[in-house]
Every structure is written in structure tokens, then in C-alpha cells.
Enzyme design. Structure first.
Site, PDB file in Angstrom:
ATOM      1  N   ARG A 228       1.681  -6.384 -10.655  1.00 56.89           N
ATOM      2  CA  ARG A 228       1.665  -4.735 -10.627  1.00 56.89           C
ATOM      3  C   ARG A 228       0.936  -4.467 -11.960  1.00 56.89           C
ATOM      4  O   ARG A 228       1.004  -5.133 -13.301  1.00 56.89           O
ATOM      5  CB  ARG A 228       3.285  -4.395 -10.998  1.00 56.89           C
ATOM      6  CG  ARG A 228       4.082  -4.953 -10.003  1.00 56.89           C
ATOM      7  CD  ARG A 228       3.797  -3.807  -8.621  1.00 56.89           C
ATOM      8  NE  ARG A 228       4.320  -4.462  -7.330  1.00 56.89           N
ATOM      9  CZ  ARG A 228       3.968  -3.610  -6.404  1.00 56.89           C
ATOM     10  NH1 ARG A 228       3.275  -2.754  -6.259  1.00 56.89           N
ATOM     11  NH2 ARG A 228       4.670  -4.373  -5.424  1.00 56.89           N
TER      12      ARG A 228
ATOM     13  N   ASN B 238       6.950   3.457  -6.361  1.00 56.04           N
ATOM     14  CA  ASN B 238       7.932   3.072  -7.484  1.00 56.04           C
ATOM     15  C   ASN B 238       9.382   3.053  -6.863  1.00 56.04           C
ATOM     16  O   ASN B 238      10.143   2.024  -7.298  1.00 56.04           O
ATOM     17  CB  ASN B 238       7.905   4.074  -8.637  1.00 56.04           C
ATOM     18  CG  ASN B 238       6.802   3.891  -9.507  1.00 56.04           C
ATOM     19  OD1 ASN B 238       6.197   2.976  -9.331  1.00 56.04           O
ATOM     20  ND2 ASN B 238       6.788   4.747 -10.697  1.00 56.04           N
TER      21      ASN B 238
ATOM     22  N   GLU C 117       2.063   6.994  -5.173  1.00 54.57           N
ATOM     23  CA  GLU C 117       2.565   6.164  -6.487  1.00 54.57           C
ATOM     24  C   GLU C 117       4.176   6.376  -6.853  1.00 54.57           C
ATOM     25  O   GLU C 117       4.866   5.367  -7.038  1.00 54.57           O
ATOM     26  CB  GLU C 117       1.601   6.521  -7.651  1.00 54.57           C
ATOM     27  CG  GLU C 117       0.178   6.323  -7.771  1.00 54.57           C
ATOM     28  CD  GLU C 117       0.264   4.600  -7.754  1.00 54.57           C
ATOM     29  OE1 GLU C 117       1.017   3.829  -8.343  1.00 54.57           O
ATOM     30  OE2 GLU C 117      -0.754   4.090  -7.115  1.00 54.57           O
TER      31      GLU C 117
END
Length: 145
Positions: free
Chosen positions: A105, A51, A47
Site C-alpha cells: 500500500r 479505504n 480512494e
């Protein structure tokens, strides 16, 4: 107890997300973590790197740095970029907040990192980049090999 350190620096490309996730997991193996702990670590790292690749550089070339250290029975991870930075970190860590709603998203990246790790913190400066700090407790009784 012997401490251990790892640093990775790679291009902010989606194809490197799995590499970072697996490298950090392999780094932890000497501490014999449970599959559940390894899964938590891999998910959080994935994750954080996602990002960087999606938000930090906006499709432009850039680098992601992942640093890990095992110290006193815990894995400490930092994932950083030198990209755009985040205007409002408090807002960004709110569940379901996304700056890219047109790209489907979910806005759950920071929430997932926070959920799967024992400690979580984000620091960001607009125009200079973002650093995510995460800690996961490992079994302190297992010696490094």
C-alpha cells in the site's frame, strides 16, 4: 436552484469500488462538469471507498455508505463505514503513511483525495468507523436538468 441528493449503501467489497465511483460521476452529469472535474471526483471517491474496503473491516463483512448532494454549485460527498476506525487521523493523512506496508500500500489515499477535491476532512472514532467529507466546486451557472 434545485438541490439534488443521492445515497448509496453497499457491501465493503473491492468489486463495488467502480460502482460507487461511476454512480457518483453519473449523479454529477446533470451539472455538465468538465472531464477533468469528473476525473477528479471519480478518483477521490474510488480512494475513499478503497479505504473502507481495505482498512475498515479487515476482510470481514461490512457496509459502506456514500452520500452526495449538489448544493450552491458544489458537490458534497461523504463516504463512511462502521468499521475499526482510525487511531490517529492526523498521522493517517500524512503522505506515505500506511498500516499495511506488507500489502504494498502506498499510503497516498488520503493525500490523493485531498489533492483532487476542493475541501477534505476526516473524522474517525476507534471501533465505530470513519467518515470522509469532500467537496468539489461545480459550475454554479449550470442549472440542474
Amino acid at each position: 436552484m434545485v438541490n439534488n441528493y443521492l445515497q448509496l449503501r453497499f457491501s465493503a467489497l473491492a468489486c463495488n469500488q467502480a460502482f460507487a465511483r461511476d454512480a457518483v460521476a453519473a449523479f454529477c452529469v446533470c451539472r455538465n462538469p468538465s472531464l477533468s472535474v469528473l476525473s477528479d471526483i471519480k478518483t477521490a471517491v474510488s480512494e475513499a471507498v478503497t479505504n473502507c474496503t481495505v482498512h475498515a473491516y479487515g476482510g470481514e463483512p461490512g457496509l459502506v455508505t456514500v452520500e452526495c448532494r449538489i448544493e450552491d454549485g458544489a458537490l458534497h460527498i461523504t463516504v463512511s463505514d462502521e468499521g475499526r476506525g482510525i487511531d490517529d487521523v492526523e498521522k493517517a493523512v500524512t503522505p506515505f503513511f500506511t498500516t499495511l506496508p506488507d500489502e504494498e500500500r502506498s499510503g497516498m489515499g488520503f493525500t490523493i483525495m485531498q489533492t483532487f477535491m476542493d475541501e477534505f476532512k476526516v473524522r474517525s472514532v476507534r471501533g465505530e468507523g470513519t467518515v470522509v467529507y469532500m467537496t468539489k466546486q461545480l459550475d454554479p451557472e449550470v442549472e440542474n436538468v
